[in-house]
Scaffold this motif. Structure first.
Motif, mmCIF file in Angstrom:
data_model
loop_
_atom_site.group_PDB
_atom_site.id
_atom_site.type_symbol
_atom_site.label_atom_id
_atom_site.label_comp_id
_atom_site.label_asym_id
_atom_site.label_seq_id
_atom_site.Cartn_x
_atom_site.Cartn_y
_atom_site.Cartn_z
ATOM 1 N N PRO A 292 0.820 -1.223 0.000
ATOM 2 C CA PRO A 292 0.000 0.000 0.000
ATOM 3 C C PRO A 292 0.847 1.263 0.000
ATOM 4 O O PRO A 292 0.944 1.975 0.989
ATOM 5 N N ARG A 293 1.497 1.542 -1.108
ATOM 6 C CA ARG A 293 2.384 2.701 -1.168
ATOM 7 C C ARG A 293 1.583 4.004 -1.258
ATOM 8 O O ARG A 293 0.532 4.058 -1.908
ATOM 9 N N GLU A 294 2.130 5.028 -0.634
ATOM 10 C CA GLU A 294 1.510 6.355 -0.725
ATOM 11 C C GLU A 294 1.889 6.977 -2.056
ATOM 12 O O GLU A 294 3.057 7.039 -2.417
ATOM 13 N N ARG A 295 0.893 7.430 -2.797
ATOM 14 C CA ARG A 295 1.131 8.024 -4.110
ATOM 15 C C ARG A 295 0.306 9.301 -4.249
ATOM 16 O O ARG A 295 -0.688 9.485 -3.550
ATOM 17 N N LEU A 296 0.733 10.130 -5.183
ATOM 18 C CA LEU A 296 -0.033 11.332 -5.501
ATOM 19 C C LEU A 296 -1.167 10.913 -6.427
ATOM 20 O O LEU A 296 -0.928 10.512 -7.570
ATOM 21 N N ASP A 297 -2.391 10.999 -5.954
ATOM 22 C CA ASP A 297 -3.559 10.577 -6.718
ATOM 23 C C ASP A 297 -3.896 11.635 -7.765
ATOM 24 O O ASP A 297 -4.218 12.774 -7.416
ATOM 25 N N PRO A 298 -3.859 11.286 -9.061
ATOM 26 C CA PRO A 298 -4.152 12.287 -10.104
ATOM 27 C C PRO A 298 -5.632 12.515 -10.334
ATOM 28 O O PRO A 298 -6.008 13.343 -11.165
ATOM 29 N N GLY A 299 -6.491 11.807 -9.600
ATOM 30 C CA GLY A 299 -7.921 11.922 -9.826
ATOM 31 C C GLY A 299 -8.364 10.967 -10.922
ATOM 32 O O GLY A 299 -7.540 10.350 -11.616
ATOM 33 N N PRO A 300 -9.662 10.821 -11.124
ATOM 34 C CA PRO A 300 -10.163 9.882 -12.144
ATOM 35 C C PRO A 300 -9.825 10.365 -13.547
ATOM 36 O O PRO A 300 -9.824 11.568 -13.813
ATOM 37 N N PRO A 301 -9.546 9.460 -14.450
ATOM 38 C CA PRO A 301 -9.277 9.882 -15.838
ATOM 39 C C PRO A 301 -10.536 10.431 -16.478
ATOM 40 O O PRO A 301 -11.658 10.088 -16.079
ATOM 41 N N PRO A 302 -10.384 11.292 -17.461
ATOM 42 C CA PRO A 302 -11.562 11.841 -18.152
ATOM 43 C C PRO A 302 -12.408 10.727 -18.761
ATOM 44 O O PRO A 302 -11.888 9.686 -19.167
ATOM 45 N N GLY A 303 -13.718 10.939 -18.809
ATOM 46 C CA GLY A 303 -14.626 9.923 -19.344
ATOM 47 C C GLY A 303 -14.616 9.869 -20.855
ATOM 48 O O GLY A 303 -13.804 10.515 -21.532
ATOM 49 N N ARG A 304 -15.535 9.090 -21.372
ATOM 50 C CA ARG A 304 -15.593 8.893 -22.825
ATOM 51 C C ARG A 304 -15.873 10.186 -23.578
ATOM 52 O O ARG A 304 -15.451 10.356 -24.716
#
Length: 570
Positions: A292-304
């Motif tokens: 469970p590494r700590e990472r910078l979450d970029p948020g969800p990818p853009p949708g279709r």
């Protein structure tokens, strides 16, 4: 809610509430009411009824119970008790809950004591299930507020063996604590002081970190069979002085460390419940992806819809590293046009203050739902990970970093001051945006924790100190871009290999200690085993470096009383 009548007969077996619930027996009393086993005539199932009696009620308890129902219904997990309904009754407001056959963990601990304590596998199973229940509560943005062995049920199987752990009775304690006035120096309310964290004892306020502290004490109680005193400091004595049974002998060093870190005085050093793992690493495959590494979450990818046409502001850039403009790290740059230029001159669409970025460094163009970066003949070049060559053109995908000179930017999908942005800034405040390793000051704090654990568990602590070397340079010199890229690539791989070779359940403590230096802490391996491990790591990583550079390493053993900064400085 219906007010209870003073003329009512005592509630006991045979009573029928609301023409539906037949009371069978009392299951126990607490400070907030009494719980009964009842038979539900409608569903023809056994249920548990929690009734807050008049003499136990406080202002706001009706709302507190309503909140508990709403909160509990939002959590659906096999190790969290289900709450079905809230109804009035002649005796006071009544919560209808899942009836769990078995006993509280508090009682279970005392019964296991007579049998010589828990085996390692029994402890692992109950610890993992309890932690996963707490994690499910936290995943909904909720807090338990009164976690302790008395609020964990251990079910009983038909053959008499114990089944699973189920967390119950959350939400009410937190709501009561919120509604009750807190005064400086007043005793803590809304929970059980014996299991409260130091910060909650000082100033009140339930939190996920306070739950984690209580979880650590609950697991420690399974070893010691002793209820902690309010304000108890479980790290004051070594583990050997506290453990009543020899349960930890079969546990890995990481499993013991997780419990130890749960009751750290520093809330930032406590592991989140979702990261706690209890299993035998020798029997299961462990690889870096599982950690469970700590990472910078970029948020969800853009949708279709993003593939159809450009949407202004749908994506942004966040600065993760800058050699000469530290104040710029964490800044958000909205991508407002399908074609934008980036550089150090003010007339660019994206202006950046980093001195190693050229005046007109590159152009960004949105094409087919991705961004294409074209270098405009910059002085210091444009780079991506896993290669040391300058790139004339880069396809920039969601969550990926691109480096312009000595500035790194990540493509994300959150905006200024959003929850994602706040999380990213918290991450970048603790970790170096180039390597992902802890910053020096955070590394020193984590090493203090490792040193305390080493003394508590009476196991050796060894620090592996790594350094990138090149021809005719000092490690204290300012790194070149080539060296920066090499440091990022090598440090990431060294940490991953170390985790694999020592069968980690949680990531090893690792941090950047200088311009081209980083350090890794290892509790458990003796000096010779640590030396063999480091030699193996260096041998595998050397091939990742560009020609003319090498990775050097040395080891230092921690001894009680040694100043922690000396462990990472040459």
């Amino acid at each position: 809610m219906t007010e209870p009548s003073r003329a009512l007969a005592p509630l006991g077996p045979g009573a029928v509430l609301n023409d539906r619930y037949e009371v069978r027996q009392s299951l126990g009393k607490g400070g907030m009411g009494e719980v009964f086993l009842a038979y539900d005539r409608t569903t023809q199932q056994s249920v548990a009824l929690k009734i807050v009696r008049e003499e136990s009620r406080m202002p706001g308890d009706d709302e507190a119970l309503r909140q508990e129902l709403l909160l509990a219904r939002s959590v659906s997990h096999p190790h969290v008790c289900r709450v079905h309904d809230l109804a009035p009754s002649p005796y006071g407001p009544m919560l209808v809950m899942e009836y769990i056959t078995g006993q509280t963990l508090h009682t279970h601990i005392r019964r296991k004591k007579a049998q010589g304590g828990y085996t390692s596998d029994e402890f692992r199973r109950l610890a993992q299930e309890t932690a996963s229940g707490v994690a499910a509560i936290h995943a909904q943005g909720l807090v338990h507020g009164d976690l302790k062995p008395g609020n964990v049920m251990v079910t009983t199987n038909t053959d008499g063996s114990f089944g699973k752990a189920v967390v119950l009775d959350f939400g009410f304690a937190k709501e009561r604590a919120r509604l009750s006035a807190r005064r400086p120096g007043a005793p803590p309310d809304g929970g059980t002081p014996n299991y409260m964290s130091p910060e909650r004892l000082r100033s009140g306020g339930a939190s996920p970190e306070d739950d984690t502290y209580a979880l650590g004490l609950t697991l420690l109680e399974m070893w010691t069979c002793r209820v902690p005193e309010p304000g108890y400091r479980p790290r004051a004595k070594t583990m050997r002085q506290q453990i009543m049974f020899d349960v930890p002998a079969g546990l890995s060093i990481d499993e013991i460390k997780q419990v130890f870190r749960c009751f750290s005085d520093d809330p930032t050093q406590r592991l989140p419940a979702r990261h706690l793992r209890f299993f035998n690493p020798m029997a299961l495959t462990t690889n870096p992806v599982q950690l469970p590494r700590e990472r910078l979450d970029p948020g969800p990818p853009p949708g279709r819809s993003a593939t159809q046409s450009f949407v202004p502001g749908q994506q942004a850039l966040i600065a993760t590293f800058a050699t000469n403009a530290q104040e710029f790290v964490g800044e958000i740059i909205p991508l407002s046009k399908p074609t934008m230029t980036i550089g150090r001159r003010a007339e660019n669409d994206i202006w950046v203050p980093e001195a190693t970025v050229s005046g007109h460094h590159a152009q960004l163009k949105w094409q087919n739902a991705t961004w294409v970066v074209e270098d405009l003949g910059s002085t210091n070049g444009t780079y991506v990970d896993h290669t040391y060559e300058r790139r004339k053109q880069v396809n920039w995908m969601h969550g990926v970093d691109v480096q312009f000179g000595e500035l790194r930017l990540k493509l994300v999908s959150f905006v200024q001051d959003s929850a994602g942005h706040r999380r990213a800034k918290t991450y970048l405040g603790k970790r170096d945006g180039l390597t992902g390793l802890l910053r020096r000051e955070e590394l020193l704090r984590a090493l203090d924790e490792e040193a305390s654990f080493s003394e508590w568990v009476e196991a050796p602590l060894t620090i592996a100190r790594y350094e990138l070397r090149g021809p005719n340079r000092n490690a204290s010199d300012r790194p070149t871009i080539l060296e920066m890229l090499a440091l990022r690539r090598v440090a990431t791989r060294v940490v991953e290999l170390t985790d694999v070779l020592i069968l980690s359940l949680i990531p090893v403590v690792s941090g950047r200690s200088g311009p081209l230096r980083f350090a890794i802490a290892m509790v458990g391996p003796n000096l010779q085993d640590a030396r063999n491990l480091v030699e193996q790591v260096v041998g595998q990583v050397q091939g990742l470096l560009p020609e003319g550079m090498e990775l050097a390493a040395n080891l230092v053993r921690y001894e009680p009383g040694v100043a922690v900064p000396s462990l990472i400085d040459t």
